[in-house]
Design an enzyme around this catalytic site. Structure first.
Site, PDB file in Angstrom:
ATOM      1  N   LYS A   1       0.843  -1.205   0.000  1.00 24.14           N
ATOM      2  CA  LYS A   1       0.000   0.000   0.000  1.00 24.14           C
ATOM      3  C   LYS A   1       0.881   1.258   0.000  1.00 24.14           C
ATOM      4  CE  LYS A   1      -3.875  -2.230   2.378  1.00 24.14           C
ATOM      5  NZ  LYS A   1      -4.672  -2.400   3.607  1.00 24.14           N
TER       6      LYS A   1
ATOM      7  N   ASP B   1     -10.823   3.565   4.862  1.00 23.02           N
ATOM      8  CA  ASP B   1     -11.225   2.166   4.701  1.00 23.02           C
ATOM      9  C   ASP B   1     -12.744   2.003   4.651  1.00 23.02           C
ATOM     10  OD1 ASP B   1      -9.215   0.205   4.418  1.00 23.02           O
ATOM     11  OD2 ASP B   1      -8.553   0.532   6.482  1.00 23.02           O
TER      12      ASP B   1
ATOM     13  N   GLN C   1      -4.469  -1.292   9.860  1.00 20.02           N
ATOM     14  CA  GLN C   1      -4.389  -2.580   9.158  1.00 20.02           C
ATOM     15  C   GLN C   1      -4.983  -3.682  10.038  1.00 20.02           C
ATOM     16  OE1 GLN C   1      -3.545  -3.068   5.990  1.00 20.02           O
ATOM     17  NE2 GLN C   1      -3.882  -5.266   6.124  1.00 20.02           N
TER      18      GLN C   1
HETATM   19  N1  GUN Z   1      -7.025  -6.306   6.119  1.00 21.95           N
HETATM   20  C1  GUN Z   1      -7.453  -6.993   5.027  1.00 21.95           C
HETATM   21  N2  GUN Z   1      -8.024  -6.153   4.143  1.00 21.95           N
HETATM   22  C2  GUN Z   1      -7.958  -4.922   4.669  1.00 21.95           C
HETATM   23  C3  GUN Z   1      -8.370  -3.638   4.219  1.00 21.95           C
HETATM   24  O1  GUN Z   1      -8.951  -3.452   3.138  1.00 21.95           O
HETATM   25  N3  GUN Z   1      -8.096  -2.602   5.069  1.00 21.95           N
HETATM   26  C4  GUN Z   1      -7.494  -2.783   6.257  1.00 21.95           C
HETATM   27  N4  GUN Z   1      -7.293  -1.708   7.013  1.00 21.95           N
HETATM   28  N5  GUN Z   1      -7.100  -3.952   6.711  1.00 21.95           N
HETATM   29  C5  GUN Z   1      -7.331  -5.020   5.908  1.00 21.95           C
END
Ligand code: GUN
Length: 281
Positions: free
Chosen positions: A50, A117, A94
């Protein structure tokens, strides 16, 4: 006839290119704060990916990597500081967080305008109300974008979402409902998943069970979107769908890797730019 394979990698690259062009014209760049707790291997890789993708489009990131045993109150304090920092446009926690930490309680602390998110109850509520102001979770938003690239009118289709997580299944179901699909959300307690699949015109699978969806589970001409990331019996990366077999039955199908995955990151970057624009309107 074989299905059309949806190239999420290429579509995501085009989206990132558009974001990069837009951001290059901006004097001040958007900034994303990333909170990572503990040493979960896959999470560390996702976060790195990311951050790399963000840097490529001109979004600044700052990683707050906290140790496994950190107290929830310390994470709360960090979130509050980031909420109050006008240089920070987006906050990403995350997931999953280590056992014992109440993720839902922490996600509620994030300022909804910085919730890139789309996990805050306020944004989930806006999505439920069909508001165009909702920040939508990256993975379901990415799947919907892939559906749109096919040009298929999904109104009235029987859509089956497999998985009921806050991250994928529930928002995906809501988005498909808003697109006038008849939505079923299946989960680990669902009876006779095979029959539900056979009746579906569109399947979004997010279980993490390798090759769960077989060719004889899929209606001829159905659209199949695979959110799963699994190692198959040979240790190779694959998805929930038995791709080689199902592509002979489906009309459209996403591969793993190179399908939904790259879209998740592209949508996170898009959400971060949108958050910046909302904050600077
Ligand atoms: N863990 C798995 N997918 C995601 C996501 O799209 N965002 C976040 N913050 N954690 C994740």
């Amino acid at each position: 006839m074989s299905a059309q394979i949806i190239n999420g990698k290429e579509i995501a690259a085009q989206i990132r290119e558009t974001l990069k062009e837009k951001i290059s014209l901006m004097e001040k760049k958007p900034k994303l704060a990333v909170i990572l707790v503990g040493n979960d291997g896959p999470s560390e890789i996702y976060v790195r990916n990311k951050q790399k993708a963000a840097a490529e489009v001109g979004i600044e990131t700052e990683l707050f990597h906290l140790e496994e045993g950190v107290k929830a109150s310390e994470i709360e304090q960090l979130i509050e500081n980031l909420n109050n920092d006008s240089d920070v446009n987006g906050i990403l926690i995350q997931l999953p967080l280590p056992k014992g930490i109440d993720s839902a309680a922490l996600l509620e602390k994030v300022e909804p305008k910085k919730d890139v998110d789309g996990f805050h109850p306020y944004n989930i509520g806006l999505l439920q109300n069909g508001s165009d102001k909702a920040t939508i979770a990256a993975t379901p938003k990415g799947v919907l974008r892939l559906i749109e690239t096919t040009g298929v009118d999904i109104k009235g289709l029987n859509a089956l979402v497999i998985g009921r997580s806050t991250i994928v299944g529930k928002p995906m179901g809501m988005l498909l409902l808003q697109k006038d699909c008849t939505v079923t959300i299946a989960h680990s307690h669902t009876k006779d998943l095979k029959t539900l699949c056979q009746n579906a015109d569109l399947i979004v699978s997010a279980t993490g069970v390798s090759k769960l969806i077989k060719a004889d589970w899929v209606k001829k001409g159905a659209m199949v979107f695979d959110v799963g990331i699994c190692r198959n019996e040979n240790g190779k990366l694959g998805g929930d769908v038995d791709f080689e077999a199902v592509k002979e039955v489906a009309s459209y199908i996403t591969p793993v890797p190179g399908g939904v995955g790259p879209m998740t990151i592209a949508m996170l970057l898009e959400n971060t730019l949108e958050a910046y624009l909302k904050q600077n309107a």
